[in-house]
Design an enzyme around this catalytic site. Sequence first.
Site, PDB file in Angstrom:
ATOM      1  N   GLY A 185       0.815  -1.201   0.000  1.00  0.00           N
ATOM      2  CA  GLY A 185       0.000   0.000   0.000  1.00  0.00           C
ATOM      3  C   GLY A 185       0.855   1.259   0.000  1.00  0.00           C
ATOM      4  O   GLY A 185       2.012   1.233   0.405  1.00  0.00           O
TER       5      GLY A 185
ATOM      6  N   ASP B 266       6.559  -5.906   4.846  1.00  0.00           N
ATOM      7  CA  ASP B 266       7.217  -7.192   5.029  1.00  0.00           C
ATOM      8  C   ASP B 266       6.993  -8.147   3.862  1.00  0.00           C
ATOM      9  O   ASP B 266       7.876  -8.939   3.530  1.00  0.00           O
ATOM     10  CB  ASP B 266       6.789  -7.844   6.352  1.00  0.00           C
TER      11      ASP B 266
ATOM     12  N   MET C  24      -5.962   2.555  10.499  1.00  0.00           N
ATOM     13  CA  MET C  24      -5.198   1.462   9.918  1.00  0.00           C
ATOM     14  C   MET C  24      -4.163   0.946  10.921  1.00  0.00           C
ATOM     15  O   MET C  24      -3.692   1.675  11.782  1.00  0.00           O
ATOM     16  CB  MET C  24      -4.514   1.904   8.632  1.00  0.00           C
ATOM     17  N   GLY C  25      -3.810  -0.307  10.749  1.00  0.00           N
ATOM     18  CA  GLY C  25      -2.864  -0.959  11.645  1.00  0.00           C
ATOM     19  C   GLY C  25      -3.242  -2.410  11.800  1.00  0.00           C
ATOM     20  O   GLY C  25      -3.885  -2.807  12.760  1.00  0.00           O
TER      21      GLY C  25
ATOM     22  N   GLU D 244      -7.599  -1.113  13.453  1.00  0.00           N
ATOM     23  CA  GLU D 244      -8.297  -2.056  12.577  1.00  0.00           C
ATOM     24  C   GLU D 244      -7.837  -3.486  12.826  1.00  0.00           C
ATOM     25  O   GLU D 244      -8.563  -4.439  12.526  1.00  0.00           O
ATOM     26  CB  GLU D 244      -8.094  -1.692  11.104  1.00  0.00           C
TER      27      GLU D 244
ATOM     28  N   ILE E 294       2.724   2.800   7.016  1.00  0.00           N
ATOM     29  CA  ILE E 294       2.229   3.777   7.987  1.00  0.00           C
ATOM     30  C   ILE E 294       1.873   3.081   9.298  1.00  0.00           C
ATOM     31  O   ILE E 294       1.619   3.745  10.304  1.00  0.00           O
ATOM     32  CB  ILE E 294       1.010   4.557   7.454  1.00  0.00           C
ATOM     33  N   ASP E 295       1.880   1.744   9.299  1.00  0.00           N
ATOM     34  CA  ASP E 295       1.536   1.000  10.514  1.00  0.00           C
ATOM     35  C   ASP E 295       2.679   0.953  11.530  1.00  0.00           C
ATOM     36  O   ASP E 295       2.450   0.641  12.695  1.00  0.00           O
ATOM     37  CB  ASP E 295       1.135  -0.436  10.165  1.00  0.00           C
TER      38      ASP E 295
END
Length: 429
Positions: A17, A112, A183-184, A244, A138-139
Amino acid sequence: MAESSPRGTLAIVVGGGPAPGINGVISAVTIEAINQGLEVIGTRDGFKHLAAGDVSQTRRLTIPDVAPFYNRGGSILGTSRTNPAKKAEDMRNVLTSLERLGAKYLVTIGGDDTAYSGSQVYKQAGGKIKVAHVPKTIDNDLPLPPGIPTFGFETARHLGVELAQSLHEDAKTTTRWYLIVSMGRAAGHLALGIGKAAAATVTIISEEFKNRPVTIDTICDIIIGSMIKRQSKGKGYGLVVLAEGLIESIGEEGLLAALGTHLDRYGSMERDPFGHLRLGEIEFGRMIRDQIKQRLDVLGMKATMVDKDLGYELRCADPIPFDVEYTRNLGYGAVKFLLSDESDKYGAIVSFVGGSMKPLRFEDMIVRETQRMKPRQVDAESETYECARRYMIRLEKIDFDDPVKLAELAAVVKMTPDQFVERFGYLVK
């Protein structure tokens, strides 16, 4: 495609993403590589076309091509979630495509999954292609050295806080509750970072449950407890931030157990090429809002609630100065590593520690069984998390130990203190 540079060709692939700062890495890699005498090829849409054996979707990059975009969001090369390591044929096509491009060096930019794909290119190329991976998400959930963020995280948190603060003010102005889903997938860093800096009423992340099961009932009751506590002080508004990743922590079985056939109201259980649930397909915020409303009706309590997903708005934002500088370091470091003797020995993930570039070997970072890096999660035992909890408004043990506080809370939902303890006391055990 013949080499036009005596030192060889470097290819750039962007996977996963978007995240603020991708163009900064592309720019820095291209400029440094050209200055070092390399030709640079940008591949379009990640590994998608290379895995199909198509090299037509590539372009030669020059310094004028990339220099204007170093501080812009998005990706001038696009991106995709194509996983060439999933099929042997796809990986053979990638290797053949890179050979046709004359690529001796490869920089992968991604999370990853892209790191694993890059590691397999290095392994299966047998030393013919040197690989450096620049970690992006961004996580902030990749296992970099302590205190070192993934690029894009700081920008996403910064902008997320601005949006959350605006919603918080709207909540106060209109007397309503906002439920933000941040997000996460594997870790709650972004949710906690936004919630803490935006002074959210309560932030809920998977890590706080430790070895306890994560259920919809518990999540709803934590939020309802916050609502009751706020209402006892005459305040009928608040801001909730949910990671999330709570969806995956609940799991398919947990969702089905709680919602049964009603689950399809909130989306589908689709998976991406890497086997992840497509969390964006599940309307988690609306699900929790509806479940809370049902419980509030039983309690005789009313609240206006609005759910909002927060994440896609952040991924292609222009990076803040932190990430502009950081991605320049990372891009430069990737080229420096690839041209070093160390790159003959191993492929690596590029990191910076104390101002110095530190390559992290693929084999030391990627878990063979999962084909991914071990997620870096929020340390729920740290003072940083302890501080975040201290400034949240949620039911605490002291609320049940103090008879006066307990009576005030119970009165909000017309319960006796004993009934309130029986209904919500489990939250503080």
